[in-house]
Scaffold this motif. Structure first.
Motif, mmCIF file in Angstrom:
data_model
loop_
_atom_site.group_PDB
_atom_site.id
_atom_site.type_symbol
_atom_site.label_atom_id
_atom_site.label_comp_id
_atom_site.label_asym_id
_atom_site.label_seq_id
_atom_site.Cartn_x
_atom_site.Cartn_y
_atom_site.Cartn_z
ATOM 1 N N SER A 6 -2.195 -4.587 1.075
ATOM 2 C CA SER A 6 -3.227 -5.491 1.583
ATOM 3 C C SER A 6 -2.734 -6.928 1.477
ATOM 4 O O SER A 6 -1.691 -7.193 0.870
ATOM 5 N N GLY A 8 -2.402 -9.157 4.218
ATOM 6 C CA GLY A 8 -1.897 -9.760 5.437
ATOM 7 C C GLY A 8 -2.959 -10.595 6.123
ATOM 8 O O GLY A 8 -4.136 -10.580 5.749
ATOM 9 N N LEU A 19 0.948 -10.703 -0.572
ATOM 10 C CA LEU A 19 0.666 -9.302 -0.297
ATOM 11 C C LEU A 19 0.582 -8.531 -1.608
ATOM 12 O O LEU A 19 1.280 -8.861 -2.575
ATOM 13 N N CYS A 21 0.269 -4.421 -3.292
ATOM 14 C CA CYS A 21 0.459 -2.996 -3.040
ATOM 15 C C CYS A 21 0.080 -2.255 -4.313
ATOM 16 O O CYS A 21 0.758 -2.382 -5.337
ATOM 17 N N THR A 112 0.579 -3.816 6.471
ATOM 18 C CA THR A 112 -0.387 -4.910 6.627
ATOM 19 C C THR A 112 0.258 -5.974 7.507
ATOM 20 O O THR A 112 1.424 -6.324 7.336
#
Length: 118
Positions: A6, A8, A19, A21, A112
């Motif tokens: 997530s 982006g 970003l 993860c 993303t």
């Protein structure tokens, strides 16, 4: 193992994005967590990676000095801090888990999108 990326979005050139993860499932010290990116019509390319155990980091020449990869073992999250973004950074970014710095990744997140405008 599942990877959920997530963070982006749309950013102006010169700006920053981070970003994230989140990794579910077992992750061992021998694993390497990586970020890759892909532009439509081009091959996916390596961006950065970090050894889960020792925290050693590796970068593509194109992002060295601008991007920083890190990991938080407690939350099982890998981050990619991206600074001084330019239009060439526009791509879908994927996080992945593997065993080598640049190759051998066998689990991938969904991607993303990062869009850098001029």
């Amino acid at each position: 193992v599942q990877l959920q990326a997530s963070g982006g979005g749309l950013v102006q050139a010169g700006g920053s994005l981070r970003l994230s993860c989140v990794v579910s499932g077992h992750t061992f010290s021998s694993h390497v967590m990586g970020w890759f990116r892909q532009v439509p019509g081009k091959e996916r390319e390596f961006v950065a990676s970090i050894r889960w155990g020792g925290g050693n980091t590796y970068y593509a020449d194109s992002v060295k000095g601008r991007f920083t990869i890190s990991r938080d073992k407690a939350s099982k999250t890998v981050y990619l801090q991206m600074d001084f973004l330019n239009e060439q950074d526009t791509a879908v970014y994927y996080c992945a888990r593997g065993t080598n710095v640049r190759t051998g990744y066998d689990h991938w997140g969904q991607g993303t999108l990062v869009t850098v405008s001029s």
